[in-house]
Design an enzyme around this catalytic site. Structure first.
Site, PDB file in Angstrom:
ATOM      1  N   ILE A  29       4.996  -4.227  -0.934  1.00 10.65           N
ATOM      2  CA  ILE A  29       4.595  -5.699  -1.577  1.00 10.65           C
ATOM      3  C   ILE A  29       5.045  -5.561  -2.968  1.00 10.65           C
ATOM      4  O   ILE A  29       4.398  -4.597  -3.900  1.00 10.65           O
ATOM      5  CB  ILE A  29       3.101  -5.818  -1.411  1.00 10.65           C
ATOM      6  CG1 ILE A  29       2.752  -5.838   0.010  1.00 10.65           C
ATOM      7  CG2 ILE A  29       2.776  -7.176  -2.146  1.00 10.65           C
ATOM      8  CD1 ILE A  29       0.898  -6.105   0.327  1.00 10.65           C
TER       9      ILE A  29
ATOM     10  N   GLU B 142       3.822   2.939   1.998  1.00 10.05           N
ATOM     11  CA  GLU B 142       2.870   3.931   2.471  1.00 10.05           C
ATOM     12  C   GLU B 142       1.703   4.035   1.549  1.00 10.05           C
ATOM     13  O   GLU B 142       0.668   4.296   2.158  1.00 10.05           O
ATOM     14  CB  GLU B 142       3.938   5.266   1.760  1.00 10.05           C
ATOM     15  CG  GLU B 142       5.046   5.707   2.516  1.00 10.05           C
ATOM     16  CD  GLU B 142       6.128   5.149   1.805  1.00 10.05           C
ATOM     17  OE1 GLU B 142       6.085   4.098   1.355  1.00 10.05           O
ATOM     18  OE2 GLU B 142       6.945   6.067   1.326  1.00 10.05           O
TER      19      GLU B 142
HETATM   20  N1  THU Z   1       9.389   1.576  -1.395  1.00 10.50           N
HETATM   21  C1  THU Z   1       8.674   2.060  -0.624  1.00 10.50           C
HETATM   22  O1  THU Z   1       7.855   0.930  -0.115  1.00 10.50           O
HETATM   23  N2  THU Z   1       8.275   3.207  -0.197  1.00 10.50           N
HETATM   24  C2  THU Z   1       9.072   4.198  -0.755  1.00 10.50           C
HETATM   25  O2  THU Z   1       8.614   5.453  -0.740  1.00 10.50           O
HETATM   26  C3  THU Z   1      10.082   4.163  -1.877  1.00 10.50           C
HETATM   27  C4  THU Z   1      10.426   2.619  -2.168  1.00 10.50           C
HETATM   28  C5  THU Z   1       9.824   0.218  -1.891  1.00 10.50           C
HETATM   29  C6  THU Z   1       9.268  -0.195  -3.170  1.00 10.50           C
HETATM   30  C7  THU Z   1      10.117  -1.226  -3.478  1.00 10.50           C
HETATM   31  O3  THU Z   1       9.581  -2.470  -2.886  1.00 10.50           O
HETATM   32  C8  THU Z   1      11.300  -1.161  -2.728  1.00 10.50           C
HETATM   33  O4  THU Z   1      11.104  -0.085  -1.840  1.00 10.50           O
HETATM   34  C9  THU Z   1      12.563  -0.599  -3.465  1.00 10.50           C
HETATM   35  O5  THU Z   1      12.350   0.250  -4.274  1.00 10.50           O
END
Ligand code: THU
Length: 138
Positions: free
Chosen positions: A47, A59
């Site tokens: 989000i 996560e």
């Molecule tokens: N992101 C995640 O949801 N989990 C991760 O472990 C790495 C990055 C998301 C954060 C952001 O919304 C998008 O990926 C790009 O960085």
């Protein structure tokens, strides 16, 4: 339950959140599903926020959902990003996962519903921060 069955259970649950990912800035959806010791499965997605540093990882959101309901061990956690094969948890999420995991907690990093890699928590974040003295740092 076999590892493959568990993977498919988490995969199915995580994918319920693909359309819920809010990522207009990165256009990089990420979903997560975790399983706790009592067998509960909790899923979530990333989000984002126009104030970029406030973006929340899938996560992190799944952990906050689960732990705010019940503090218990995470036994398995799956992360999936359709735009990146075997997307790994970022560093901050590794520390958050570690807080509620043990060495044998399994992290699933996925390419498809048939193709994934696993890593145990002890290998995903060796030397995690802890308030207690660790024998490896003395
Ligand atoms: N992101 C995640 O949801 N989990 C991760 O472990 C790495 C990055 C998301 C954060 C952001 O919304 C998008 O990926 C790009 O960085």
């Amino acid at each position: 339950m076999t590892e493959k069955t568990l993977f498919l259970e988490l995969w199915h649950h995580a994918n319920l959140y693909i359309d819920k990912a809010y990522c207009p800035y990165s256009n990089f959806p990420v979903v997560c599903a975790l399983k706790t010791e009592s067998g509960k499965i909790v899923g979530s997605c990333n989000i984002e926020n126009s104030s970029y540093s406030l973006c929340l990882c899938a996560e992190t959101n799944a952990i906050m959902k689960a732990i705010s309901e019940k503090k218990e061990l995470i036994t398995d956690l799956l992360v999936y990003a359709p735009k990146l094969d075997y997307c790994p948890p970022c560093g901050a999420c590794r520390q958050r996962i570690a807080e509620f995991s043990d060495d044998n907690t399994v992290i699933y990093m996925c390419k498809s519903n048939q193709d994934y890699k696993t890593v145990k928590m002890k290998d995903l974040l060796p030397g995690q921060f802890s308030l207690q003295q660790d024998s490896t740092t003395t």
